[in-house]
Design a protein around this motif. Sequence first.
Motif, short mmCIF file in Angstrom:
data_model
loop_
_atom_site.label_atom_id
_atom_site.label_comp_id
_atom_site.label_asym_id
_atom_site.label_seq_id
_atom_site.Cartn_x
_atom_site.Cartn_y
_atom_site.Cartn_z
N ALA A 86 -8.70 -21.82 34.08
CA ALA A 86 -10.10 -21.63 33.65
C ALA A 86 -11.00 -22.56 34.21
O ALA A 86 -12.23 -22.58 34.69
N ASP A 87 -10.44 -24.09 34.26
CA ASP A 87 -11.20 -25.21 34.80
C ASP A 87 -11.62 -25.02 36.27
O ASP A 87 -12.36 -25.37 36.77
N ARG A 88 -10.48 -24.34 36.93
CA ARG A 88 -10.89 -24.54 38.47
C ARG A 88 -10.94 -23.28 39.10
O ARG A 88 -11.30 -23.23 40.44
N LEU A 89 -10.74 -21.98 38.48
CA LEU A 89 -10.78 -20.83 39.22
C LEU A 89 -11.74 -19.90 38.83
O LEU A 89 -12.59 -19.33 39.48
N PHE A 90 -11.61 -19.62 37.36
CA PHE A 90 -12.31 -18.35 36.92
C PHE A 90 -13.46 -18.54 35.95
O PHE A 90 -14.19 -17.65 35.42
N GLY A 91 -13.37 -19.76 35.08
CA GLY A 91 -14.08 -19.97 34.05
C GLY A 91 -13.44 -19.33 32.90
O GLY A 91 -12.59 -18.67 33.19
N THR A 92 -13.88 -19.93 31.61
CA THR A 92 -13.24 -19.39 30.43
C THR A 92 -13.28 -17.74 30.16
O THR A 92 -12.33 -17.19 29.68
N THR A 93 -14.45 -17.15 30.37
CA THR A 93 -14.72 -15.92 29.97
C THR A 93 -13.89 -14.91 30.80
O THR A 93 -13.13 -13.94 30.06
N ARG A 94 -13.93 -15.20 32.12
CA ARG A 94 -12.86 -14.15 32.97
C ARG A 94 -11.45 -14.44 32.64
O ARG A 94 -10.72 -13.57 32.61
N THR A 95 -11.18 -15.75 32.29
CA THR A 95 -9.82 -15.98 32.19
C THR A 95 -9.27 -15.36 30.77
O THR A 95 -8.08 -14.63 30.62
N VAL A 96 -10.25 -15.23 29.90
CA VAL A 96 -9.93 -14.86 28.55
C VAL A 96 -9.64 -13.19 28.77
O VAL A 96 -8.62 -12.60 28.34
N PHE A 97 -10.52 -12.82 29.37
CA PHE A 97 -10.42 -11.26 29.80
C PHE A 97 -9.10 -10.74 30.52
O PHE A 97 -8.41 -9.89 30.21
N TYR A 98 -8.84 -11.58 31.46
CA TYR A 98 -7.63 -11.29 32.60
C TYR A 98 -6.40 -11.48 31.47
O TYR A 98 -5.35 -10.88 31.34
N GLY A 99 -6.41 -12.60 30.32
CA GLY A 99 -5.26 -12.84 29.50
C GLY A 99 -5.04 -11.54 28.67
O GLY A 99 -3.88 -11.18 28.56
N GLY A 100 -6.23 -10.95 27.96
CA GLY A 100 -6.03 -9.77 27.10
C GLY A 100 -5.55 -8.65 27.81
O GLY A 100 -4.57 -7.97 27.30
N VAL A 101 -5.94 -8.66 29.33
CA VAL A 101 -5.32 -7.38 29.88
C VAL A 101 -3.87 -7.49 30.11
O VAL A 101 -3.03 -6.69 29.66
N LEU A 102 -3.23 -8.75 30.43
CA LEU A 102 -1.85 -9.09 30.42
C LEU A 102 -1.25 -8.84 29.21
O LEU A 102 0.12 -8.31 29.24
N ILE A 103 -1.75 -9.24 28.07
CA ILE A 103 -1.06 -9.08 26.95
C ILE A 103 -0.99 -7.57 26.56
O ILE A 103 -0.06 -7.17 26.06
#
Length: 495
Positions: A86-103
């Motif tokens: 989140a800090d280096r690549l995508f920001g928190t919003t996009r990282t949260v979305f990608y995480g939800g998809v993987l879950i």
Amino acid sequence: MLSKEEIVKSVPQTGFFGQPKGLLSLFFTEFWERFSYYGMRAILIYYMYYEVTQGGLGLERSTANSIMAVYGSLVYMSGIIGGWIADRLFGTTRTVFYGGVLIMIGHIILAFPGGLTTLFLSMAFIIIGTGLLKTNISTIVGDLYSADDARRDSGFSLFYMGINMGAFVAPLIVGTIGLEYNFHLGFGLAAVGMAIGLVVFLTTKKKYLGLAGSYVPNPLSSEGKKKFFTRLAIGVVIIAALGFYLIQAGIMTIDVFTMTISILGILIPTLYFIVMYRSDKSTADEKSRLLAYIPLFVAAMMFWAIQEQGSNILAQYADERVDLTLGSFEISPAWFQSLNPLFIIALAPLFAWLWVKLGNRQPSTPRKFAYGLFFAGLSFVVMIFPAYFNGTDTLANPMWLVLSFFLVVLGELLLSPVGLSATTKLAPAAFAAQTMSLWFMTNASAQAINAQVVKLYKPETEIMYFGVIGAIAIGLGLILYVMTPLIQKYMRGIR
């Protein structure tokens, strides 16, 4: 980079119990994510050790308990990676979305019949996905408020209420469907829960979240990104090839893998402490506070080692050792997993009121940790009485298990929120974020060690198992209580 003022102004500031509207989006996203996670966790241990004829995988109980502990450990370890991405690549919003998809993908995999390979593949998706989502969604909550907004603490309280509501409801629904009808149907329901969370997040984030979580705090350059993704691809290929070889050669067994995670659970936090203590960026006062943090870290590990056994050892106990009949009504063993969040929902406001009421008269941080360990130890000590009075051949009254969960929640409310607060106060300025990762490692390390400890549990060793672990926790609590003046001295003015 966006300023804090720009981010806060972009968020509608009223609309959800007097809180920013974005909290509505995050509340229900996290509710459904926790519904999916705790729903799946409520039936996972049973799926692993139930016989194939019962729809399970037929693993030995000790192996299933060990896998469960490793799974929990890796979920917490992966949060460190999620924060960096989140800090280096995508920001928190996009990282949260990608995480939800993987879950969601992980739960979908489990929704279809398969063997051990399918289980581990599903776990890998959920571990990585939870690491991306769990820590970062809390960061977005913080983005909704200005630094001096008096609503911040109550906003986080509402958010954590969403977490516990999802964790409370999930075992009742997913547990019933999974155990009464079909495990894979239960896992499929967990996937639906995560899908609903993603829909809520996508449909409300633009309108309610504004710019919160949309920025990358410390972005990699284009060249840096190319290097990262190249190294990531190479690393994944090497790890996959090495893993395939070790498994085929019979070297990487389940026991070897769990032992490897157990060793990492001790090694990683040890290296964290050494690096921070020896760093030139840490001042003399900060190094002293790090030394004070070590006994608190050990105490938290001991606490979580007991608390997290609610999802494996106590879940097995509920299934095999408890009388689940109430008249003509039968309780599902998975329902006991709802006790922890239920007690937290009921008692958290009381503890919050108590600390405000006591003010400066409240116990110091080390003393709260000591009391937390006392209650955790007692939660295991009370579990020796059913076997002591009636033996292990008769079914225990379910109220013993209810009492155990109640006592450990008292300990959790004394230790967990206090530990978060203490971490922010004792962390060296140059390692603030990493020290918070270190706090979450208390749980990861505890479960990594549990991967070996839980193998010792059997009905015939029940009294010894609960008694020894409970006594160790109470003993550590007493040591911490006695050491409090010394720890306070090393905390250099932090209470």
